[in-house]
Design a protein around this motif. Sequence first.
Motif, PDB file in Angstrom:
ATOM      1  N   ARG A 164       0.857  -1.186   0.000  1.00  0.00           N
ATOM      2  CA  ARG A 164       0.000   0.000   0.000  1.00  0.00           C
ATOM      3  C   ARG A 164       0.890   1.231   0.000  1.00  0.00           C
ATOM      4  NH1 ARG A 164      -2.758  -3.590   3.561  1.00  0.00           N
ATOM      5  NH2 ARG A 164      -4.825  -4.169   2.744  1.00  0.00           N
ATOM      6  N   ALA A 165       0.308   2.363  -0.300  1.00  0.00           N
ATOM      7  CA  ALA A 165       1.070   3.616  -0.338  1.00  0.00           C
ATOM      8  C   ALA A 165       0.334   4.689   0.440  1.00  0.00           C
ATOM      9  CB  ALA A 165       1.298   4.066  -1.773  1.00  0.00           C
ATOM     10  N   GLU A 166       1.089   5.481   1.173  1.00  0.00           N
ATOM     11  CA  GLU A 166       0.588   6.678   1.846  1.00  0.00           C
ATOM     12  C   GLU A 166       1.470   7.844   1.420  1.00  0.00           C
ATOM     13  OE1 GLU A 166      -1.938   7.379   3.733  1.00  0.00           O
ATOM     14  OE2 GLU A 166      -2.729   5.406   4.262  1.00  0.00           O
ATOM     15  N   ARG A 167       0.848   8.848   0.807  1.00  0.00           N
ATOM     16  CA  ARG A 167       1.612  10.016   0.365  1.00  0.00           C
ATOM     17  C   ARG A 167       1.585  11.085   1.448  1.00  0.00           C
ATOM     18  NH1 ARG A 167       2.826   9.655  -4.872  1.00  0.00           N
ATOM     19  NH2 ARG A 167       3.216  11.886  -5.074  1.00  0.00           N
ATOM     20  N   CYS A 168       2.675  11.815   1.565  1.00  0.00           N
ATOM     21  CA  CYS A 168       2.748  12.848   2.602  1.00  0.00           C
ATOM     22  C   CYS A 168       3.779  13.896   2.213  1.00  0.00           C
ATOM     23  CB  CYS A 168       3.102  12.245   3.961  1.00  0.00           C
ATOM     24  SG  CYS A 168       4.682  11.375   4.012  1.00  0.00           S
ATOM     25  N   ALA A 169       3.658  15.073   2.829  1.00  0.00           N
ATOM     26  CA  ALA A 169       4.642  16.135   2.642  1.00  0.00           C
ATOM     27  C   ALA A 169       5.970  15.707   3.260  1.00  0.00           C
ATOM     28  CB  ALA A 169       4.149  17.430   3.275  1.00  0.00           C
ATOM     29  N   LEU A 170       7.031  16.406   2.866  1.00  0.00           N
ATOM     30  CA  LEU A 170       8.368  16.005   3.279  1.00  0.00           C
ATOM     31  C   LEU A 170       8.750  16.605   4.636  1.00  0.00           C
ATOM     32  CD1 LEU A 170      10.171  16.335  -0.173  1.00  0.00           C
ATOM     33  CD2 LEU A 170       9.141  14.303   0.853  1.00  0.00           C
ATOM     34  N   ASP A 171       7.979  16.295   5.663  1.00  0.00           N
ATOM     35  CA  ASP A 171       8.307  16.749   7.009  1.00  0.00           C
ATOM     36  C   ASP A 171       7.898  15.680   8.012  1.00  0.00           C
ATOM     37  OD1 ASP A 171       5.516  17.447   8.179  1.00  0.00           O
ATOM     38  OD2 ASP A 171       5.541  18.535   6.273  1.00  0.00           O
ATOM     39  N   VAL A 172       8.431  15.782   9.220  1.00  0.00           N
ATOM     40  CA  VAL A 172       8.238  14.752  10.239  1.00  0.00           C
ATOM     41  C   VAL A 172       6.769  14.619  10.623  1.00  0.00           C
ATOM     42  CG1 VAL A 172       8.755  14.105  12.628  1.00  0.00           C
ATOM     43  CG2 VAL A 172      10.583  14.922  11.141  1.00  0.00           C
ATOM     44  N   ALA A 173       6.094  15.741  10.837  1.00  0.00           N
ATOM     45  CA  ALA A 173       4.702  15.695  11.291  1.00  0.00           C
ATOM     46  C   ALA A 173       3.807  15.012  10.267  1.00  0.00           C
ATOM     47  CB  ALA A 173       4.199  17.103  11.589  1.00  0.00           C
ATOM     48  N   SER A 174       3.973  15.361   8.994  1.00  0.00           N
ATOM     49  CA  SER A 174       3.151  14.740   7.948  1.00  0.00           C
ATOM     50  C   SER A 174       3.447  13.254   7.834  1.00  0.00           C
ATOM     51  CB  SER A 174       3.403  15.427   6.604  1.00  0.00           C
ATOM     52  OG  SER A 174       3.019  16.786   6.647  1.00  0.00           O
ATOM     53  N   ALA A 175       4.724  12.896   7.955  1.00  0.00           N
ATOM     54  CA  ALA A 175       5.097  11.485   7.879  1.00  0.00           C
ATOM     55  C   ALA A 175       4.522  10.701   9.055  1.00  0.00           C
ATOM     56  CB  ALA A 175       6.609  11.353   7.845  1.00  0.00           C
ATOM     57  N   ARG A 176       4.532  11.309  10.230  1.00  0.00           N
ATOM     58  CA  ARG A 176       3.965  10.632  11.403  1.00  0.00           C
ATOM     59  C   ARG A 176       2.475  10.356  11.188  1.00  0.00           C
ATOM     60  NH1 ARG A 176       1.164  11.825  15.920  1.00  0.00           N
ATOM     61  NH2 ARG A 176       1.651  10.646  17.835  1.00  0.00           N
ATOM     62  N   GLU A 177       1.745  11.339  10.680  1.00  0.00           N
ATOM     63  CA  GLU A 177       0.317  11.155  10.423  1.00  0.00           C
ATOM     64  C   GLU A 177       0.080  10.069   9.378  1.00  0.00           C
ATOM     65  OE1 GLU A 177      -1.048  14.965   9.271  1.00  0.00           O
ATOM     66  OE2 GLU A 177      -0.723  15.893  11.239  1.00  0.00           O
ATOM     67  N   ALA A 178       0.898  10.055   8.318  1.00  0.00           N
ATOM     68  CA  ALA A 178       0.751   9.043   7.275  1.00  0.00           C
ATOM     69  C   ALA A 178       1.048   7.648   7.813  1.00  0.00           C
ATOM     70  CB  ALA A 178       1.674   9.363   6.101  1.00  0.00           C
ATOM     71  N   ALA A 179       2.071   7.550   8.665  1.00  0.00           N
ATOM     72  CA  ALA A 179       2.423   6.253   9.238  1.00  0.00           C
ATOM     73  C   ALA A 179       1.320   5.746  10.170  1.00  0.00           C
ATOM     74  CB  ALA A 179       3.747   6.350   9.979  1.00  0.00           C
ATOM     75  N   VAL A 180       0.712   6.650  10.935  1.00  0.00           N
ATOM     76  CA  VAL A 180      -0.400   6.247  11.813  1.00  0.00           C
ATOM     77  C   VAL A 180      -1.544   5.702  10.968  1.00  0.00           C
ATOM     78  CG1 VAL A 180      -2.194   7.112  13.361  1.00  0.00           C
ATOM     79  CG2 VAL A 180       0.205   7.766  13.729  1.00  0.00           C
ATOM     80  N   ARG A 181      -1.841   6.365   9.853  1.00  0.00           N
ATOM     81  CA  ARG A 181      -2.898   5.868   8.967  1.00  0.00           C
ATOM     82  C   ARG A 181      -2.564   4.471   8.461  1.00  0.00           C
ATOM     83  NH1 ARG A 181      -2.496  11.168   6.772  1.00  0.00           N
ATOM     84  NH2 ARG A 181      -1.438  10.347   4.910  1.00  0.00           N
ATOM     85  N   ALA A 182      -1.294   4.273   8.089  1.00  0.00           N
ATOM     86  CA  ALA A 182      -0.882   2.974   7.556  1.00  0.00           C
ATOM     87  C   ALA A 182      -0.961   1.878   8.609  1.00  0.00           C
ATOM     88  CB  ALA A 182       0.543   3.069   7.009  1.00  0.00           C
ATOM     89  N   LEU A 183      -0.633   2.222   9.847  1.00  0.00           N
ATOM     90  CA  LEU A 183      -0.523   1.215  10.899  1.00  0.00           C
ATOM     91  C   LEU A 183      -1.846   0.941  11.614  1.00  0.00           C
ATOM     92  CD1 LEU A 183       2.886   2.419  12.388  1.00  0.00           C
ATOM     93  CD2 LEU A 183       2.500   0.367  10.997  1.00  0.00           C
ATOM     94  N   THR A 184      -2.830   1.802  11.416  1.00  0.00           N
ATOM     95  CA  THR A 184      -4.116   1.617  12.103  1.00  0.00           C
ATOM     96  C   THR A 184      -5.274   1.410  11.136  1.00  0.00           C
ATOM     97  OG1 THR A 184      -4.500   4.019  12.188  1.00  0.00           O
ATOM     98  CG2 THR A 184      -3.370   3.009  14.066  1.00  0.00           C
ATOM     99  N   GLY A 185      -4.983   1.360   9.845  1.00  0.00           N
ATOM    100  CA  GLY A 185      -6.037   1.203   8.852  1.00  0.00           C
ATOM    101  C   GLY A 185      -6.588  -0.215   8.836  1.00  0.00           C
ATOM    102  N   PRO A 186      -7.608  -0.436   8.023  1.00  0.00           N
ATOM    103  CA  PRO A 186      -8.222  -1.768   7.952  1.00  0.00           C
ATOM    104  C   PRO A 186      -7.266  -2.793   7.354  1.00  0.00           C
ATOM    105  CG  PRO A 186      -9.099  -0.328   6.244  1.00  0.00           C
ATOM    106  CD  PRO A 186      -8.277   0.540   7.134  1.00  0.00           C
ATOM    107  N   GLY A 187      -7.470  -4.045   7.722  1.00  0.00           N
ATOM    108  CA  GLY A 187      -6.648  -5.125   7.184  1.00  0.00           C
ATOM    109  C   GLY A 187      -5.413  -5.369   8.016  1.00  0.00           C
TER     110      GLY A 187
END
Length: 336
Positions: free
Chosen positions: A216-239
């Motif tokens: 799967r892919a999560e796109r985000c801006a090139l900063d720590v805060a955006s990456a943290r939010e994208a990673a949370v989405r990836a790690l808590t999403g369905p499946g």
Amino acid sequence: MTGSARPTSRDVARVAGVSQATVSLVLGGKWRGRVSERTATAVREAAGELGYRPNLAARSLRLGRTRTALLVVPALTHEYFARVYTGAAGVAAEHGFGVVLYPSPTGVGPARDPFGSARAAIDGVIASSMAADALTGIGDGGLPLVMLDSDPAAPGGAPTVNLAVADGIRQVARHLLALGHRRFTHLAGDVDTWTFRTRSQTVAAELGVVPGTVLRAERCALDVASAREAAVRALTGPGPRPTALICDGDILAAGACKAARGLGLRVPDDLSVSGFDDLSLATAIDPELTTVRLPAEAVGARGMAALLALLDDTPATGDELPVELVIRASTGPAPA
């Protein structure tokens, strides 16, 4: 054209169906041997149709030969681009040249015309594709141009100096596959440039041929805060939760590690995280980051050498520099 806006080289490129670099080559008289006669004619006809006139002030700067190059980058705050500048300045100094550094004010994206803001006469330009929007004013002057991290197959494009980004991200994918990982999320930089498109395409191609692999892919801006939010989405999403995050940069990987820690996950026991760049940050975080080392100084040095070749009317060819996977503690065997 409508209204009273002065047509630009971008308008000419759009009408002629070519790149801005091609317009710069043709209208600057540097096209022979690089652009076909048919394309050159199309550019001149488009310029005539639009009533386009090159920036004469910029062109006069070009003719002055001040032994100064302009390096256009997206940001001064990123260690990688500081190192690119160091490499370019070193080669420039050996040839009696200076380098003016021009960053995009917004970090990534459009920048104001550097002729007005830098107030410096320049002989040529080295530009990162991440700051390519700044080239509108530069191209109007017909200045010699070398592109960094840019599509070498772009029609009529300027000479390029690139990193072997496809090989780098491929090394990461194969490393994680060898560790037994089959569930991946790609934390992809949300920037529409050749280098980030290449990473996404290569990850998909490399993992797509391995049976049982989920990407799967999560796109985000090139900063720590955006990456943290994208990673949370990836790690808590369905499946099923991914066991490995492939990040487009060390800064994104730092955000991913923060997300994992906040969710009570251990790196690398529960989740492997990889980066790209090998910044100082890679060894400052705990665990230290598996990443791809980029020869930034060499990119700047080769870019400057290519520009000097153009100024000497010597054909400059594209160049690709090898990269190296550095394995550290942030990646480990896939959890059972």
